[in-house]
Design an enzyme around this catalytic site. Structure first.
Site, PDB file in Angstrom:
ATOM      1  N   ASP A  26     -46.980   9.510  72.860  1.00  0.00           N
ATOM      2  CA  ASP A  26     -46.392  10.138  71.673  1.00  0.00           C
ATOM      3  C   ASP A  26     -45.059  10.739  71.567  1.00  0.00           C
ATOM      4  O   ASP A  26     -44.806  11.738  72.450  1.00  0.00           O
ATOM      5  CB  ASP A  26     -47.232  11.073  70.731  1.00  0.00           C
ATOM      6  CG  ASP A  26     -47.188  11.117  69.239  1.00  0.00           C
ATOM      7  OD1 ASP A  26     -45.928  11.156  68.897  1.00  0.00           O
ATOM      8  OD2 ASP A  26     -48.032  11.032  68.480  1.00  0.00           O
ATOM      9  N   SER A  32     -43.358   8.334  66.264  1.00  0.00           N
ATOM     10  CA  SER A  32     -44.645   8.309  66.117  1.00  0.00           C
ATOM     11  C   SER A  32     -44.966   7.420  64.829  1.00  0.00           C
ATOM     12  O   SER A  32     -44.662   6.382  64.559  1.00  0.00           O
ATOM     13  CB  SER A  32     -45.223   9.665  66.065  1.00  0.00           C
ATOM     14  OG  SER A  32     -46.731   9.767  66.163  1.00  0.00           O
TER      15      SER A  32
END
Length: 354
Positions: free
Chosen positions: A192, A78
């Protein structure tokens, strides 16, 4: 370690064939020659996810470089992938300048909201910003070995992005569900990476790190989670009295007034928190924090780093991107506190030369 074995099988580095053989997503690890060792252990850095808290990675990296512990292997999830990718591309200063220049107004301006997508934000503006400094760069051509962690939509596979366009890998790694649209790479829809591996220690080891330093952005979150072994299921009387009247159907003098009245009730129930009921944003943020904390603890227990940095970020919100200078300083402080430990670990792992 169990997770290390999984990682090596996924990369085709040990027993069993590669778990994922899509050439543009997560094939086998590159076979380019290792960097010159000179007996010094190869340092790997695992950069965790945590949205705005990730600016702390910048400060920690600065301290490591200043102290002579610049990592040769980077694994990022991320926001950790964004910072790690910029570092591996030699663009950490540019990222820091961008981060410290953010204001609340500019953060809002970067959010290109749209209707009909898979998330609230299309991500086009952020992609154009990345292209300003990272255009045409590929993962396999970076100065240091780098992997971005992502999650496959539907299957939940943990995807290690090791080659292909850098920008697309970063976008896939930070595509927070419900916020950003997922990214399709090599026939897979990706989102993600923090959903499956918030602090990718395993990936850093698999890419050849002899020692791994990790930065856990969730280390300082309040609560930490425990078990309440006996709790009643009786409803809260005050909350029940508050909610029930709002759900009652009241006659309206006109069709228009009825619609607007219903809209007001929906806004009160969903978007406006009060002392008895949390708001939608608060629920989403708390759910993300709790999930990240639990997954991080589980993964780190299975494959602990050699050194863990825990910036004191408990008072920093996920979307406080405008507080970059403060967050970067907290990252520096965490790294400075750990320098003695890092030096001890590095010295204990010098490799024989010959």
């Amino acid at each position: 370690m169990f997770w290390d074995g999984v990682a090596r099988r996924a990369f085709g580095l040990g027993g069993g064939g590669p778990a994922m053989n899509d050439a543009s997503v997560a094939g086998t690890a590159e076979t380019r020659p290792a960097q010159s060792r000179s007996g010094r252990p190869r340092i790997g850095l695992a950069l965790g996810g945590g949205a705005a808290r990730g600016w702390a990675h910048i400060g920690a990296l600065e301290v490591l470089m200043e102290a002579g512990f610049a990592p040769q292997v980077i694994a990022g999830t991320s926001i950790g992938a964004v910072v790690g990718g910029c570092y591996a591309a030699g663009k950490l200063d540019e990222l820091k300048a961008f981060a410290t220049g953010l204001t609340k107004r500019r953060v809002v301006g970067l959010m290109d909201f749209h209707i009909g997508g898979s998330g609230l934000i299309s991500g086009g503006k952020l992609k154009r910003l990345l292209e300003r400094d990272l255009a045409n760069l590929r993962l396999e051509d970076l100065q240091q070995r780098f992997v971005a962690i992502s999650t496959e939509l539907g299957t939940g596979h943990e995807i290690w992005l090791t080659h292909g366009p850098l920008i697309e890998a970063l976008r896939a790694s930070y595509a927070l569900p419900g916020i950003f649209d997922p990214v399709k790479l090599g026939g897979r829809w990706l989102m993600d990476g923090a959903l499956v591996n918030p602090v990718p220690v395993t990936a850093a080891r698999a890419l050849g790190a002899d020692i791994v330093i990790c930065i856990n952005l969730n280390n300082d979150l309040a609560g930490r989670g425990t078990v309440i072994q006996s709790h009643g299921s009786e409803p809260d009387r005050e909350l029940a009295e508050e909610i029930v009247p709002e759900l009652e159907v009241r006659p309206s003098p006109s069709w228009f007034n009825g619609i607007t009245g219903a809209a007001r009730r929906v806004r009160r129930m969903v978007g406006r928190p009060n002392e008895s009921r949390p708001g939608l944003a608060g629920v989403m943020i708390d759910a993300f924090n709790i999930t990240q904390d639990r997954i991080s603890r589980s993964r780190l227990a299975g494959d602990p780093p050699d050194v863990m940095l825990g910036p004191r970020l408990g008072k920093v919100g996920l979307f406080d991107f405008h507080r970059a200078e403060e967050i970067i300083q907290l990252g520096r402080q965490a790294a400075e506190r750990a320098l003695e430990e890092i030096e001890t670990v590095v010295n204990a792992n010098y490799l024989p030369t010959g």
